[in-house]
Design a protein around this motif. Structure first.
Motif, mmCIF file in Angstrom:
data_model
loop_
_atom_site.group_PDB
_atom_site.id
_atom_site.type_symbol
_atom_site.label_atom_id
_atom_site.label_comp_id
_atom_site.label_asym_id
_atom_site.label_seq_id
_atom_site.Cartn_x
_atom_site.Cartn_y
_atom_site.Cartn_z
ATOM 1 N N GLU A 133 8.022 18.852 -9.835
ATOM 2 C CA GLU A 133 7.527 19.880 -10.022
ATOM 3 C C GLU A 133 6.724 20.420 -11.335
ATOM 4 N N GLN A 134 6.539 19.287 -12.040
ATOM 5 C CA GLN A 134 5.712 19.380 -13.333
ATOM 6 C C GLN A 134 4.080 19.721 -12.960
ATOM 7 N N PRO A 135 3.321 20.224 -13.800
ATOM 8 C CA PRO A 135 1.918 20.251 -13.547
ATOM 9 C C PRO A 135 1.356 19.027 -13.476
ATOM 10 N N HIS A 136 0.285 18.660 -12.815
ATOM 11 C CA HIS A 136 -0.335 17.215 -13.066
ATOM 12 C C HIS A 136 -1.944 17.846 -12.760
ATOM 13 N N LEU A 137 -2.717 16.646 -13.046
ATOM 14 C CA LEU A 137 -4.172 16.746 -13.302
ATOM 15 C C LEU A 137 -4.666 16.925 -11.740
#
Length: 105
Positions: A37-41
């Protein structure tokens, strides 16, 4: 002496109560996000910096009225300059105040 001891017990009890209260509040909060659920590129990769020369964007004149309304103003205080050629520093022509140079020769 007894008053200092009772005061210390009162403060210690208050700290224990505050820690327990904080633990109860944290237990009621939503769980932390998982790694998925973390932001990613984005798939296109990292966003790169764009360098450009900016110049002030003048406020337009009110034509036939006393004042401009907010929706008639520009969204930024500067705009892209027509001349994107960066002026380079010329030795002996400029510098910071107190820079130690000899100045104009």
């Amino acid at each position: 002496m007894i008053a200092a001891f009772v005061g210390g017990l009162f403060i210690a009890g208050g700290l224990v109560w505050a820690v327990q209260f904080g633990m109860r509040v944290r237990d009621r909060e939503l769980p932390r996000p998982t790694a998925d659920e973390q932001p990613h590129l984005p798939d296109t990769g990292a966003v790169h910096e764009i360098r450009e020369i900016r110049e002030p964007d003048e406020v337009p004149h009110a034509t036939g009225r006393e004042r401009l309304l907010p929706h008639e103003l520009h969204h930024a205080g500067s705009k892209r300059s027509e001349d994107q050629h960066r002026k380079r520093w010329l030795p002996g022509k400029s510098g910071s105040f107190g820079g130690g140079g000899i100045g104009h020769a």
